[in-house]
Every structure is written in structure tokens, then in C-alpha cells.
Design a protein around this motif. Structure first.
Motif, short mmCIF file in Angstrom:
data_model
loop_
_atom_site.label_atom_id
_atom_site.label_comp_id
_atom_site.label_asym_id
_atom_site.label_seq_id
_atom_site.Cartn_x
_atom_site.Cartn_y
_atom_site.Cartn_z
N GLN A 53 25.67 25.10 19.97
CA GLN A 53 26.67 24.06 20.23
C GLN A 53 26.18 22.70 19.74
OE1 GLN A 53 29.81 24.52 21.13
NE2 GLN A 53 30.13 22.34 20.86
N ASN A 54 24.90 22.39 19.98
CA ASN A 54 24.34 21.12 19.50
C ASN A 54 24.35 21.05 17.98
OD1 ASN A 54 23.87 20.02 22.01
ND2 ASN A 54 21.76 20.75 22.12
N ALA A 55 24.04 22.16 17.32
CA ALA A 55 24.06 22.18 15.85
C ALA A 55 25.47 21.95 15.33
CB ALA A 55 23.50 23.51 15.34
N ARG A 56 26.45 22.55 15.99
CA ARG A 56 27.85 22.32 15.59
C ARG A 56 28.22 20.84 15.73
NH1 ARG A 56 30.15 27.32 19.11
NH2 ARG A 56 29.92 28.98 17.57
N GLU A 57 27.89 20.27 16.88
CA GLU A 57 28.22 18.86 17.13
C GLU A 57 27.51 17.95 16.13
OE1 GLU A 57 27.19 18.34 21.24
OE2 GLU A 57 28.87 19.56 21.93
N ASP A 58 26.27 18.26 15.82
CA ASP A 58 25.53 17.46 14.83
C ASP A 58 26.16 17.56 13.45
OD1 ASP A 58 23.78 16.75 16.83
OD2 ASP A 58 22.16 18.09 16.18
N ALA A 59 26.59 18.76 13.06
CA ALA A 59 27.22 18.94 11.75
C ALA A 59 28.52 18.14 11.67
CB ALA A 59 27.48 20.42 11.49
N ILE A 60 29.30 18.16 12.73
CA ILE A 60 30.55 17.41 12.75
C ILE A 60 30.27 15.91 12.70
CG2 ILE A 60 32.57 16.85 14.17
CD1 ILE A 60 32.49 19.85 15.09
N ALA A 77 36.68 25.14 11.81
CA ALA A 77 35.85 26.05 11.01
C ALA A 77 34.38 25.90 11.40
CB ALA A 77 36.03 25.77 9.52
N VAL A 78 33.92 24.67 11.61
CA VAL A 78 32.53 24.45 12.04
C VAL A 78 32.30 25.09 13.40
CG1 VAL A 78 30.86 22.69 12.74
CG2 VAL A 78 32.19 22.37 10.65
N ASN A 79 33.26 24.95 14.29
CA ASN A 79 33.11 25.52 15.63
C ASN A 79 33.16 27.05 15.65
OD1 ASN A 79 32.64 23.18 17.14
ND2 ASN A 79 34.82 22.70 17.17
N GLN A 80 33.60 27.65 14.56
CA GLN A 80 33.63 29.11 14.47
C GLN A 80 32.32 29.69 13.95
OE1 GLN A 80 36.15 31.07 15.63
NE2 GLN A 80 36.99 29.13 16.37
N ILE A 81 31.46 28.85 13.40
CA ILE A 81 30.19 29.32 12.86
C ILE A 81 29.30 29.79 14.00
CG2 ILE A 81 28.10 28.63 11.61
CD1 ILE A 81 29.86 26.62 10.06
N GLU A 82 28.74 30.99 13.86
CA GLU A 82 27.96 31.60 14.92
C GLU A 82 26.46 31.62 14.65
OE1 GLU A 82 29.01 32.77 17.88
OE2 GLU A 82 31.03 32.09 17.45
#
Length: 88
Positions: A53-60, A77-82
Motif C-alpha cells: 500500500q505504501n509503494a502504491r501511494e508513493d508511486a501515485i 491501475a496503480v492500485n491494482q498492482i499486486e
């Protein structure tokens, strides 16, 4: 019929002692080990989810800094990355 006070106390004490000695443990050693393993796995899984979740938030956040406005489809799409490897 009532017992005399002294006999009643002795009886109660003996009954308490008997119950403590004869009581079986609630869980066996194997059950305790299985619970501990499950708890450790659950904690590890929670940590991994937090990292993802932190990696997703950082990418956004990087996308917002770079492009100011990030379309909702991209955020979705970013939030769908697993896999965090794809977010680094």
C-alpha cells in the motif's frame, strides 16, 4: 445437613485443589504451536500488505509531482498492482 465450619473449609480447600490438579490444559502443545505459526503468518501478511500500500501511494505521489494531475484510471491501475517490484 450442614457441615461444621472447619470441615466445610477443609472440604472446599480439598475440592479446589482437586479441580486444579485434574484440570486438563485448554490447548495441547501442537495446537499452541499451530496458533503461534498462524499468528506469525498473519503478521507477516499484514506487513507485506502495508508495504504494498505504501509503494502504491508513493508511486501515485511521484506521478502527481511529475504531472500535477493524475487521471483516476491511472490511480485505479496503480492500485491494482499486486507486486511491489512493479512500483519501484
Amino acid at each position: 445437613m450442614l457441615l461444621p465450619e472447619e470441615l466445610r473449609r477443609e472440604f472446599n480447600e480439598e475440592m479446589r485443589r482437586y479441580q486444579e490438579e485434574s484440570q486438563m490444559p485448554l490447548l495441547s502443545g501442537i495446537e499452541l504451536e499451530a496458533m503461534q505459526k498462524g499468528l506469525e503468518e498473519g503478521i507477516q501478511q499484514g506487513i507485506q500488505q502495508g508495504i504494498l500500500q505504501n509503494a502504491r501511494e508513493d508511486a501515485i505521489a511521484v506521478l502527481e509531482i511529475r504531472f500535477e494531475r493524475v487521471p483516476p484510471e491511472v490511480i485505479e491501475a496503480v492500485n491494482q498492482i499486486e507486486d511491489t517490484i512493479h512500483l519501484c
